[in-house]
Write a protein that holds these residues in place. Structure first.
Motif, PDB file in Angstrom:
ATOM      1  N   MET A  64       0.835  -1.205   0.000  1.00 37.95           N
ATOM      2  CA  MET A  64       0.000   0.000   0.000  1.00 37.95           C
ATOM      3  C   MET A  64       0.866   1.250   0.000  1.00 37.95           C
ATOM      4  SD  MET A  64      -2.949  -1.181   2.722  1.00 37.95           S
ATOM      5  CE  MET A  64      -3.603   0.471   2.878  1.00 37.95           C
ATOM      6  N   ALA A  65       1.951   1.209   0.780  1.00 40.96           N
ATOM      7  CA  ALA A  65       2.843   2.372   0.840  1.00 40.96           C
ATOM      8  C   ALA A  65       3.489   2.641  -0.504  1.00 40.96           C
ATOM      9  CB  ALA A  65       3.915   2.144   1.908  1.00 40.96           C
ATOM     10  N   ASP A  66       3.748   1.572  -1.267  1.00 40.99           N
ATOM     11  CA  ASP A  66       4.341   1.708  -2.599  1.00 40.99           C
ATOM     12  C   ASP A  66       3.299   2.028  -3.663  1.00 40.99           C
ATOM     13  OD1 ASP A  66       6.796   1.118  -1.514  1.00 40.99           O
ATOM     14  OD2 ASP A  66       6.693  -1.029  -1.979  1.00 40.99           O
ATOM     15  N   ASN A  67       2.010   1.971  -3.258  1.00 41.71           N
ATOM     16  CA  ASN A  67       0.910   2.225  -4.192  1.00 41.71           C
ATOM     17  C   ASN A  67       0.997   1.301  -5.413  1.00 41.71           C
ATOM     18  OD1 ASN A  67      -1.475   3.517  -4.871  1.00 41.71           O
ATOM     19  ND2 ASN A  67      -0.439   5.069  -6.125  1.00 41.71           N
ATOM     20  N   ASP A  68       1.356   0.047  -5.150  1.00 42.45           N
ATOM     21  CA  ASP A  68       1.514  -0.950  -6.214  1.00 42.45           C
ATOM     22  C   ASP A  68       0.285  -1.849  -6.212  1.00 42.45           C
ATOM     23  OD1 ASP A  68       2.176  -3.118  -7.816  1.00 42.45           O
ATOM     24  OD2 ASP A  68       4.281  -3.129  -7.205  1.00 42.45           O
ATOM     25  N   SER A  69      -0.642  -1.602  -7.133  1.00 44.20           N
ATOM     26  CA  SER A  69      -1.919  -2.315  -7.119  1.00 44.20           C
ATOM     27  C   SER A  69      -1.751  -3.822  -7.326  1.00 44.20           C
ATOM     28  CB  SER A  69      -2.862  -1.744  -8.190  1.00 44.20           C
ATOM     29  OG  SER A  69      -2.268  -1.836  -9.475  1.00 44.20           O
ATOM     30  N   ALA A  70      -0.824  -4.208  -8.207  1.00 43.39           N
ATOM     31  CA  ALA A  70      -0.599  -5.637  -8.441  1.00 43.39           C
ATOM     32  C   ALA A  70      -0.054  -6.307  -7.192  1.00 43.39           C
ATOM     33  CB  ALA A  70       0.357  -5.842  -9.616  1.00 43.39           C
ATOM     34  N   ALA A  71       0.898  -5.649  -6.535  1.00 43.44           N
ATOM     35  CA  ALA A  71       1.481  -6.200  -5.313  1.00 43.44           C
ATOM     36  C   ALA A  71       0.444  -6.237  -4.195  1.00 43.44           C
ATOM     37  CB  ALA A  71       2.690  -5.371  -4.885  1.00 43.44           C
ATOM     38  N   ILE A  72      -0.418  -5.230  -4.139  1.00 36.12           N
ATOM     39  CA  ILE A  72      -1.467  -5.200  -3.121  1.00 36.12           C
ATOM     40  C   ILE A  72      -2.376  -6.414  -3.271  1.00 36.12           C
ATOM     41  CG2 ILE A  72      -3.553  -3.996  -2.362  1.00 36.12           C
ATOM     42  CD1 ILE A  72      -2.104  -1.372  -2.991  1.00 36.12           C
ATOM     43  N   ALA A  73      -2.815  -6.678  -4.504  1.00 39.76           N
ATOM     44  CA  ALA A  73      -3.683  -7.826  -4.750  1.00 39.76           C
ATOM     45  C   ALA A  73      -2.986  -9.124  -4.366  1.00 39.76           C
ATOM     46  CB  ALA A  73      -4.103  -7.861  -6.221  1.00 39.76           C
ATOM     47  N   ASP A  74      -1.717  -9.237  -4.708  1.00 45.82           N
ATOM     48  CA  ASP A  74      -0.948 -10.443  -4.404  1.00 45.82           C
ATOM     49  C   ASP A  74      -0.805 -10.627  -2.896  1.00 45.82           C
ATOM     50  OD1 ASP A  74       0.761 -12.671  -5.426  1.00 45.82           O
ATOM     51  OD2 ASP A  74       2.308 -11.599  -4.322  1.00 45.82           O
ATOM     52  N   GLU A  75      -0.498  -9.563  -2.190  1.00 44.83           N
ATOM     53  CA  GLU A  75      -0.287  -9.660  -0.749  1.00 44.83           C
ATOM     54  C   GLU A  75      -1.594  -9.890   0.008  1.00 44.83           C
ATOM     55  OE1 GLU A  75       2.464 -10.134   0.354  1.00 44.83           O
ATOM     56  OE2 GLU A  75       3.840  -9.318  -1.136  1.00 44.83           O
ATOM     57  N   VAL A  76      -2.680  -9.305  -0.485  1.00 42.39           N
ATOM     58  CA  VAL A  76      -3.983  -9.566   0.130  1.00 42.39           C
ATOM     59  C   VAL A  76      -4.328 -11.046  -0.018  1.00 42.39           C
ATOM     60  CG1 VAL A  76      -6.461  -9.158  -0.073  1.00 42.39           C
ATOM     61  CG2 VAL A  76      -4.885  -7.222  -0.044  1.00 42.39           C
ATOM     62  N   GLY A  77      -4.013 -11.616  -1.173  1.00 40.67           N
ATOM     63  CA  GLY A  77      -4.235 -13.047  -1.371  1.00 40.67           C
ATOM     64  C   GLY A  77      -3.447 -13.871  -0.365  1.00 40.67           C
ATOM     65  N   ASP A  78      -2.178 -13.488  -0.153  1.00 44.20           N
ATOM     66  CA  ASP A  78      -1.349 -14.194   0.836  1.00 44.20           C
ATOM     67  C   ASP A  78      -1.933 -14.062   2.242  1.00 44.20           C
ATOM     68  OD1 ASP A  78       0.373 -14.921  -1.176  1.00 44.20           O
ATOM     69  OD2 ASP A  78       1.880 -13.392  -0.709  1.00 44.20           O
TER      70      ASP A  78
END
Length: 277
Positions: free
Chosen positions: A192-206
């Motif tokens: 979220m701090a990086d504002n990286d939408s793809a990473a956010i989705a991936d990390e929420v999945g984790d």
């Protein structure tokens, strides 16, 4: 009272190319799947709500889905409903050697009883043998091969984790899983701090996967737990709507603080009712 044979006849009539129901005639395996899932959830919903007056009807709706698939298969010369009955009966006899040691469905019941742990161990061994029999390339066989991809994501995550745990790939207890949940939440915050939408989705999945793991270690069915949370949210939100309806105030005109106060009131009333019980 109608019988199973009557239901099979009804299904055949519905699919009659000339005189059947136009909707039923055009259905395929794939088009029925959403209805099957819906009927299965309605059975679960009736059980969770204790609505046993309607459970019989919901089970009938679910049974009809099996009859439907069997009719499609019969039309294509694949198998018939009788084959479905035969295959599940044979499978259950094979998977319960502690009940049917001779493989005879009608054998006498005077046999020694196994412990629950022995039964579970034998069950997993038999399922492993069945997976090996289904595999065209045993050397490529995975423990995860027969975990259905169409399962709801929470249920499938729990099954994947349980299957991996059978060979020791698992946390030893619930507390390390709690730490893992915290780690995954921290990684969501970083994304979220990086504002990286793809990473956010991936990390929420984790994070969700870790939460399922925690539920599994706590002996909680994650799918049932989330359904319960959904029901609780719906109940409390309806309380807010009703409270505002009584004051003739549109919900859109309320601040978040006002809505949160009503939410708190809903929680207090539920707690009071629970204490009265």
């Amino acid at each position: 009272m109608y019988s199973l044979e009557d239901l099979l006849h009804l299904m055949n009539r519905l699919r009659d190319p000339q005189y059947g129901c136009p909707w039923d005639i055009k259905q395929t395996y794939a088009s029925i799947v959403p209805h099957t899932l819906e009927e299965a959830y309605e059975v679960a919903d009736a059980i969770e709500r204790g609505d046993f007056d309607h459970l019989q009807g919901e089970l009938g709706d679910l049974l009809f889905q099996v009859v439907y698939y069997s009719q499609l298969a019969r039309e294509e010369g694949r198998f018939e409903f009788a084959g479905v009955i035969d295959s599940i009966t044979r499978k259950l006899i094979r998977r319960h050697p502690h009940v049917f040691p001779t493989g005879d469905l009608y054998a006498p019941l005077d046999i020694p009883q196994l412990s629950e742990e022995q039964v579970k161990e034998r069950w997993e061994q038999i399922k492993a043998e069945e997976r090996a029999e289904k595999s065209d390339a045993p050397q490529q066989l995975s423990l995860l091969d027969d975990v259905p991809s169409a399962l709801p994501a929470l249920s499938r995550a729990a099954k994947l984790q349980k299957r991996a745990g059978q060979v020791g790939f698992d946390w030893p207890s619930a507390l390390p899983v709690v730490d893992n949940v915290r780690e995954e939440l921290d990684e969501v915050l970083e994304a979220m701090a990086d504002n990286d939408s793809a990473a956010i989705a991936d990390e929420v999945g984790d994070l969700l996967f870790a939460a399922v793991n925690l539920a599994r270690h706590l002996k909680v069915d994650p799918e049932a737990a989330l359904r319960g949370a959904n029901a609780k949210f719906e109940r409390r939100f309806r309380f807010i709507e009703q409270a505002l309806r009584e004051t003739r105030r549109p919900i859109e005109d309320c601040t978040l603080e006002e809505l949160d106060a009503l939410w708190g009131e809903a929680k207090r009333q539920e707690k009071n009712l629970s204490n009265c019980d």
